[in-house]
Design a protein around this motif. Structure first.
Motif, mmCIF file in Angstrom:
data_model
loop_
_atom_site.group_PDB
_atom_site.id
_atom_site.type_symbol
_atom_site.label_atom_id
_atom_site.label_comp_id
_atom_site.label_asym_id
_atom_site.label_seq_id
_atom_site.Cartn_x
_atom_site.Cartn_y
_atom_site.Cartn_z
ATOM 1 N N LEU A 2 0.246 3.934 -2.868
ATOM 2 C CA LEU A 2 -0.340 5.236 -2.527
ATOM 3 C C LEU A 2 0.606 6.405 -2.820
ATOM 4 O O LEU A 2 0.157 7.497 -3.159
ATOM 5 N N THR A 3 1.911 6.176 -2.681
ATOM 6 C CA THR A 3 2.847 7.305 -2.835
ATOM 7 C C THR A 3 3.578 7.273 -4.179
ATOM 8 O O THR A 3 4.606 7.933 -4.345
ATOM 9 N N LEU A 18 0.826 -1.217 0.000
ATOM 10 C CA LEU A 18 0.000 0.000 0.000
ATOM 11 C C LEU A 18 0.858 1.264 0.000
ATOM 12 O O LEU A 18 0.540 2.243 -0.684
ATOM 13 N N VAL A 19 1.934 1.247 0.785
ATOM 14 C CA VAL A 19 2.806 2.420 0.873
ATOM 15 C C VAL A 19 3.333 2.799 -0.514
ATOM 16 O O VAL A 19 3.326 3.966 -0.901
ATOM 17 N N GLY A 32 10.061 11.903 4.044
ATOM 18 C CA GLY A 32 8.880 11.663 4.875
ATOM 19 C C GLY A 32 8.944 10.317 5.569
ATOM 20 O O GLY A 32 8.715 10.200 6.783
ATOM 21 N N PHE A 33 9.300 9.284 4.795
ATOM 22 C CA PHE A 33 9.342 7.941 5.399
ATOM 23 C C PHE A 33 10.511 7.778 6.365
ATOM 24 O O PHE A 33 10.430 6.977 7.296
ATOM 25 N N VAL A 64 4.251 10.687 -5.596
ATOM 26 C CA VAL A 64 4.930 11.666 -4.741
ATOM 27 C C VAL A 64 6.395 11.774 -5.180
ATOM 28 O O VAL A 64 7.019 10.769 -5.527
ATOM 29 N N THR A 67 10.768 13.874 -1.488
ATOM 30 C CA THR A 67 9.753 14.099 -0.442
ATOM 31 C C THR A 67 9.395 12.767 0.212
ATOM 32 O O THR A 67 9.267 12.660 1.435
#
Lengths: 67, 382
Positions: B160-161, B156-157, B172-173, B164, B168
């Motif tokens: 979903l990203t 999912l990670v 972020g992670f 991006v 970033t």
């Protein structure tokens, strides 16, 4: 088998872990998508996702204290 | 100084030594992925983990003066059995550290106590059902639960990203990974330091130093917290390298998903009274992080090596625990315990010296993983 294993506790652990673990990963990802977006609404939604993730972390600390 | 007091001091020193090895063996659980992805510099990671383990030891002070509850008859537990059990757990922790294998310190301690109890009181003193329900079934379920959660979370990670910006996303992670790894460190401190506190408290009660209702003395809490934090800071670099570099090549999104999975599985299992091994959960999460990313490779040979080690943890620690008890009994009295303690110290020193020949340190812990399965096969010269 049920003599050796607490099936009730097991399925609760599995469901809560799935919801919690996958949920936090997904929310954090959506939060990143939101704050990296140019739109104000998306940034606010992204911030809200991070707030929920932080709430999850605090819940984890509470579980440790409550043990 | 009486013989009983010397015995008590040796048991306390052995318990704190076990606590120390528990710390450096388990640093990897929380920090291996953060070190592997560069979210934290190695020394900073172990320092942060040490502080959180120390703090965690004070968070919940409901210390139970028990050992291997539900697995051996409490009447069979004597100071010598506790000592021999600790030696069994200690030896297994050191051997698995030497080979860079993440392994459950709790299961090793239980194995040691079971071995010593078998020799001291016979088969009837060991509850087979307790072993199955407290050790064997959780050892199978822990990695499975973590693999499922981490695989879905990682998938999912990435999905979903996917749009991006790469910088970033990585930044972020990295922040998320530091947060989730910190939570695992804190949880480790609340769980594992208290096991040592419980063992020392049990020894003090057995010796008549404190009464059953006295509670855990403050010096025991301070010493246990300090020992696990010091062990954590020393950093079991061999195990960190196996978990961070050996199982799969980890990127920051995977590291975050793995740590989030570990923290959630550990805390929910604690909450619902179905405790799972932190080590086995964290290892399962790293495998899941490898499975959840498209085209990522999981080195199943390394995973299989760990699986074999988990299978033999109980019998191996039990064998050492039984030998330690047998030798202590054969020599007899306090002298027997001192001789076994001295032998354990010599064994630890020899293993440490052997480890220096193929040292894994904060400097080479992130080198490319080469070879088939051991952390000492370093990509660049040591």
């Amino acid at each position: 088998m049920s003599d050796y294993i607490d099936v009730d506790a097991l399925w609760r652990v599995m469901v809560a872990s799935l919801i919690g673990g996958v949920g936090i990963a997904a929310l954090f990802s959506i939060g990143l998508v939101g704050i990296s977006s140019g739109r104000a609404v998306a940034r606010v939604a992204g911030g809200a996702c991070f707030v929920i993730v932080i709430a999850g972390v605090l819940l984890g600390v509470y579980v440790m204290l409550d043990k | 100084m009486t013989g009983d007091l010397i015995l008590l001091i040796v048991v306390v020193l052995t318990a704190l030594s076990f606590d120390f090895t528990n710390g450096f063996h388990d640093t990897a659980n929380a920090m291996a992925t953060s070190i592997a992805t560069g979210a934290l510099k190695p020394k900073i990671a172990v320092g942060l983990s040490a502080i959180l383990n120390f703090v965690g030891a004070f968070l919940s002070l409901k210390v139970a003066a028990t050992i291997a509850t539900g697995i051996v008859n409490s009447g069979a537990i004597t100071l010598t059995v506790v000592f021999a059990g600790l030696v069994g757990g200690l030896a297994w922790n050191l051997v698995t550290w030497y080979y860079g294998i993440p392994s459950s310190s709790s299961h090793a301690l239980i194995g040691g106590v079971v071995g010593a109890t078998l020799l001291a009181s016979g088969v009837s003193a060991v509850k087979g059902g307790g072993l199955v329900s407290h050790v064997i079934i959780p050892a199978i379920l822990a990695p499975i639960a973590a693999i499922v959660v981490a695989t879905i979370g990682t998938y999912l990670v990435y999905v979903l990203t996917r749009k991006v910006n790469e910088n970033t996303r990585a930044k972020g992670f990295k922040i998320g990974q530091i947060g989730s790894a910190s939570l695992v460190s804190l949880a480790h401190g609340t769980n594992d330091a208290q096991k040592t506190m419980g063992i020392i408290t049990l020894a003090l009660i057995a010796n008549g130093t404190i009464t059953q209702s006295a509670g855990t003395p403050f010096w025991v809490i301070i010493c246990s917290a300090t020992a696990i934090a010091a062990g954590t800071y020393i950093g079991g670099w061999r195990v960190i390298r196996t978990l961070g570099k050996g199982l799969t090549d980890i990127e920051t999104p995977q590291g975050f998903a793995a740590e989030a999975s570990s923290a959630t599985v550990i805390l929910t299992s604690t909450h619902f009274g179905f405790p799972l091994s932190t080590t086995q959960v964290c290892t399962g999460s790293v495998i899941g992080a490898g499975l959840g990313k498209r085209l990522a490779e999981v080195r199943w040979g390394v995973a299989a090596r760990m699986g074999v080690a988990w299978l033999i943890t109980l019998p191996a620690a039990a064998l050492v625990g039984a030998i330690a008890f047998g030798v202590a009994q054969l020599i007899g009295g306090t002298l027997g315990v001192i001789v076994v303690f001295a032998a354990a110290v010599i064994f630890a020193a020899l293993l440490y010296l052997a480890s220096r020949k193929t040292a894994v340190t904060s400097k080479n812990v992130n080198d490319e993983w080469v070879g088939r399965g051991t952390p000492t096969q370093i990509g660049t010269p040591v």
